[in-house]
Design an enzyme around this catalytic site. Structure first.
Site, short mmCIF file in Angstrom:
data_model
loop_
_atom_site.label_atom_id
_atom_site.label_comp_id
_atom_site.label_asym_id
_atom_site.label_seq_id
_atom_site.Cartn_x
_atom_site.Cartn_y
_atom_site.Cartn_z
N ARG A 1 -5.08 54.69 -51.59
CA ARG A 1 -4.88 55.47 -50.36
C ARG A 1 -5.24 56.93 -50.57
O ARG A 1 -5.81 57.58 -49.70
CB ARG A 1 -3.43 55.35 -49.89
CG ARG A 1 -3.10 53.99 -49.31
CD ARG A 1 -1.59 53.82 -49.16
NE ARG A 1 -1.03 54.84 -48.31
CZ ARG A 1 0.22 55.30 -48.42
NH1 ARG A 1 1.04 54.80 -49.33
NH2 ARG A 1 0.66 56.24 -47.61
N HIS B 1 16.71 59.72 -50.41
CA HIS B 1 15.28 59.96 -50.63
C HIS B 1 14.80 61.05 -49.68
O HIS B 1 15.13 61.05 -48.51
CB HIS B 1 14.48 58.67 -50.37
CG HIS B 1 13.02 58.85 -50.59
ND1 HIS B 1 12.45 58.76 -51.84
CD2 HIS B 1 12.01 59.13 -49.73
CE1 HIS B 1 11.15 58.99 -51.74
NE2 HIS B 1 10.86 59.21 -50.48
N ASP C 1 2.77 49.13 -55.06
CA ASP C 1 2.74 50.46 -54.45
C ASP C 1 1.89 51.41 -55.29
O ASP C 1 1.12 52.21 -54.76
CB ASP C 1 4.15 51.02 -54.29
CG ASP C 1 4.10 52.44 -53.73
OD1 ASP C 1 3.56 52.60 -52.62
OD2 ASP C 1 4.55 53.37 -54.41
N SER D 1 5.55 52.14 -48.45
CA SER D 1 5.48 52.69 -49.80
C SER D 1 6.86 53.23 -50.23
O SER D 1 7.38 52.89 -51.30
CB SER D 1 4.43 53.81 -49.82
OG SER D 1 4.52 54.59 -50.98
N LYS E 1 10.07 50.98 -52.74
CA LYS E 1 10.72 51.50 -53.95
C LYS E 1 12.23 51.58 -53.76
O LYS E 1 12.99 51.33 -54.69
CB LYS E 1 10.13 52.88 -54.29
CG LYS E 1 8.70 52.75 -54.84
CD LYS E 1 8.01 54.07 -55.02
CE LYS E 1 7.56 54.66 -53.72
NZ LYS E 1 6.48 55.62 -53.76
N1 URA Z 1 5.80 59.14 -50.77
C1 URA Z 1 5.63 57.86 -51.14
O1 URA Z 1 6.33 57.34 -51.99
N2 URA Z 1 4.64 57.16 -50.52
C2 URA Z 1 3.86 57.68 -49.56
O2 URA Z 1 3.02 56.98 -49.05
C3 URA Z 1 4.04 59.03 -49.20
C4 URA Z 1 5.04 59.73 -49.82
#
Ligand code: URA
Length: 418
Positions: A166, A80, A159, A181, A185
């Protein structure tokens, strides 16, 4: 237990109990947006300790479907990036890992704002669709060992809901909120081994190295706490990582790297990311030089619906405009943010979720930091489709600085966090 008491506890600087955090996330959509926003703000201002952040992440990961990759044992890998410019490392890291026998079942997202999205890049290839069924997802993994697809709405709904709040309450840039967040995932996506590329600099969310290190630490700790093997690299994102920024143009660039024709910073970063997943440098080089990684990527593209010959005829923009060095010297800056904004304004990215992207739009860089250039030498070419967008070339040329003195080449890799 009630939500008002939980908001008050965080507002007064207390750590929330695990039960309070789970009560909040489990009941998220039954509370009013203003209550959820108030709690997000209290967290953004007061922070969360490692235990709270892990519990929050776990509760978010369990808010929807979780991909079960247990049938592949410990062989599953994922990667990621926290969002970069000209950052197609997934198209190198995943095929290399698949070529070494690892299982790469990756769920990715679309671009938003200045950062590119893996799915947009893949779908720039003629015929490719990333919204595939779970059945098809596993068929491709079983057949080729690599798939990159879109995450369904059922993955981490908490999320999605919180991120939308947010975004409009100025609570995006909080370490526990970003870490939970991203990692919720990753946990829901199921891989046992995960490497995180945490970007820092002008083109990144985390502007300073210290912020990036703190985020990396929080995410690695979450992963460990959840029983996953997670490590991170902090890498600089002041200049674009690859020689291209856009969608089809970045796929082309990744193909050049996979074919062994392009190296540079992207090669170095991809190699280190693979090293963090257990692949040594020699094995990485061999996966590229043998063509094995290229073959994995190509087969995945066709499995996702790519039309015959699609990689040889990627979408090309109607117009091109090149910008040139206005003086001789050494390239001392290529501002990633400026290049990204030019691509965005030319239609290569999206400002809001609902926007489409023009796959053929992008910027090709002809120089890298430190290159010696003479006046009139091409620096970059804007590929654009809409009449009038040629004016963006002026902005593109502002991304470059040429100085009289040469630069010391610096690695993109700031540090490893494990
Ligand atoms: N990427 C994400 O998946 N979440 C965040 O809060 C910031 C970047």
């Amino acid at each position: 237990m009630n939500i008002t008491d939980i908001i008050a506890a965080k507002r007064h600087g207390n750590a929330l109990t695990d039960a309070q955090i789970r009560f909040w996330i489990d009941g998220l959509e039954s509370f009013a947006d203003y209550q959820n926003s108030a709690l997000l703000m209290a967290i953004a201002m007061g922070g969360m300790d490692a235990r709270e952040t892990l519990t929050l992440t776990d509760a978010m990961a369990r808010s929807g479907d979780m991909l079960d990759l247990s049938r592949y044992g410990d062989a599953t890998v994922d990667k990621h990036s926290t969002g970069g410019v000209g950052d197609g490392t997934s198209f190198i890291v995943m095929p290399v890992m698949a070529a070494t026998g690892k299982v790469c079942a990756k769920l990715s997202g679309r671009g938003l704002g200045h950062t590119g999205g893996t799915l947009d890049k893949l779908e720039a290839v003629d015929g490719v669709h990333t919204d595939i069924s779970e059945k098809r997802f596993f068929e491709i993994v079983d057949d080729i060992g690599i798939v990159i697809a879109g995450q369904t709405a059922a993955l981490c709904p908490a999320d999605k809901y919180l991120y939308a709040l947010r975004d409009v309450t100025s609570t995006v840039d909080s370490v526990p909120l970003i870490a939970s967040s991203v990692m919720s995932k990753k946990l829901a996506a199921g891989a046992k081994n995960v490497v995180l590329d945490v970007k820092t600099g002008r083109g990144a969310f985390m502007k300073t190295v210290d912020e990036a290190k703190a985020l990396a630490r929080a995410m690695v700790d979450i992963g460990r706490g959840a029983g996953r093997n997670v490590s991170a690299l902090v890498t600089t994102m002041d200049a674009p990582l690859e020689s291209a920024v856009g969608n089809a143009i970045e796929v082309k660039c990744a193909l050049e790297v996979l074919a062994g024709r392009e190296r540079g910073d992207v090669y170095e970063v991809a190699k280190e990311l693979c090293a963090a997943l257990g692949t040594d440098g020699k094995t990485f080089d061999r996966a590229i030089s043998s063509g094995a990684a290229y073959e994995k990527f190509e087969r995945m593209i066709y499995a996702l619906g790519g039309k015959r010959g699609c990689l040889e005829r990627l979408p090309a923009a109607r117009y091109q405009k090149t910008v040139f060095a206005s003086k001789s010297g050494y390239v001392s800056d290529i501002n990633a943010m400026t290049v990204a904004q030019v691509v965005l304004d030319a239609g290569g990215g999206r400002r809001v979720k609902e926007d489409g992207v023009l796959p053929e739009v992008g910027v090709k860089l002809h120089v890298v930091l430190g290159d010696e250039v003479v006046v009139g030498q091409p620096l970059a070419t804007l590929h654009y489709t809409r009449g009038g967008d040629e004016a963006l070339a002026d902005r593109l040329s502002e991304a470059f600085d040429v100085s009289d003195v040469g630069l010391q080449r610096r690695s993109r890799i700031v540090c490893k966090v494990q």
